[in-house]
Design an enzyme around this catalytic site. Sequence first.
Site, PDB file in Angstrom:
ATOM      1  N   HIS A 167     -25.726  36.956  37.368  1.00 41.06           N
ATOM      2  CA  HIS A 167     -26.415  37.895  38.449  1.00 41.06           C
ATOM      3  C   HIS A 167     -27.692  37.459  38.690  1.00 41.06           C
ATOM      4  O   HIS A 167     -28.039  37.741  39.970  1.00 41.06           O
ATOM      5  CB  HIS A 167     -26.444  39.154  37.557  1.00 41.06           C
ATOM      6  CG  HIS A 167     -24.943  39.912  37.476  1.00 41.06           C
ATOM      7  ND1 HIS A 167     -24.559  40.473  38.548  1.00 41.06           N
ATOM      8  CD2 HIS A 167     -24.514  40.257  36.300  1.00 41.06           C
ATOM      9  CE1 HIS A 167     -23.123  41.106  38.228  1.00 41.06           C
ATOM     10  NE2 HIS A 167     -23.088  40.932  37.022  1.00 41.06           N
ATOM     11  N   SER A 227     -19.837  33.010  36.150  1.00 40.70           N
ATOM     12  CA  SER A 227     -20.616  32.858  34.985  1.00 40.70           C
ATOM     13  C   SER A 227     -19.150  32.284  33.768  1.00 40.70           C
ATOM     14  O   SER A 227     -19.657  32.201  32.647  1.00 40.70           O
ATOM     15  CB  SER A 227     -21.190  33.973  34.542  1.00 40.70           C
ATOM     16  OG  SER A 227     -20.491  34.934  34.305  1.00 40.70           O
TER      17      SER A 227
HETATM   18 FE   LIG Z   1     -21.618  41.864  35.329  1.00 38.80          FE
END
Ligand SMILES: [Fe+2]
Length: 296
Positions: A167, A227
């Site tokens: 993020h 991620s």
């Molecule tokens: Fe998230």
Amino acid sequence: MFEEAQYFAPVATKDDGSVVVELATSHPGFADAVYRQRRNAIAALALNHTPGDPIPAVEYTDEEHRVWALVSKELAVKHQKYAVREFLDAAKRLGLPEDRIPQLQEVGDLLEPLTGFRYLPAAGLVPLREFYGVLADGLFHSTQYIRHHSVPFYTPEPDVIHEVIGHANTLASPRFAALYRAAGRAARRVESDEALEFVSKVFWFTLEFGVMREDGELKAYGAGILSSYGEIEEFREMDIRPLDIAAMGTTQYDITKYQEVLFEAASFDHLEDTVGVFWDTCDDESIARLVAESPA
Ligand SMILES: [Fe+2]
């Protein structure tokens, strides 16, 4: 693989004031007493944080830093191949440390000059309306714990690697940051829980698991894909559908598996013109109409 609203280990405060994170028996750290104790201590730090105060620093162990360094290095290689240009440029500007876990305070200090975003510590689940709502103020709720060292490339829940590598790198882009803020304003504007869920699902299929066509290739921009060491290698094989607000807002997904249905933006402009405009203009009525017209 996970969803902010549903996939956090429950955090309980006991009568004596102690904080306990209730890991599932399937969690890689379940039988590790030292890890359990770390999780409890890190959750307690977030629970004791008062908004506006500096974010409490976690004293990460060498082993925890090693997990970050290993995953960070491997993901950076994969990002070169699979991430959209906007993400790569933003990550370069943000300059996260590669060899150690940054403190959330430090992440905010790096982000704020770029897009105005700061981080807030979260012990675990943050209620949907709060999690999304504060995005409008440029605030992002983030966990501080890291996954168990026995399986560094796997986590059953959003950890600091997801929150920061996924993020924060995205939030360092003014264009992405504007979309996060628009999602926040939409979450505040809608009143019913159904409409809020719709807004959050559009977020899920875009800022968490979105993919985009770039120079003829399919690239990822969703933090959940970017991620995930495994998922980033798989997303091109999934059921890729055109960006469609009603479909995203009503498609069911399984948070425990790789996302099998993904929605493709034809370009960044397309994402902004479709999803950005939806978040900027939606309300309970317009969402109810989309749901009613949806074949699902
Ligand atoms: Fe998230």
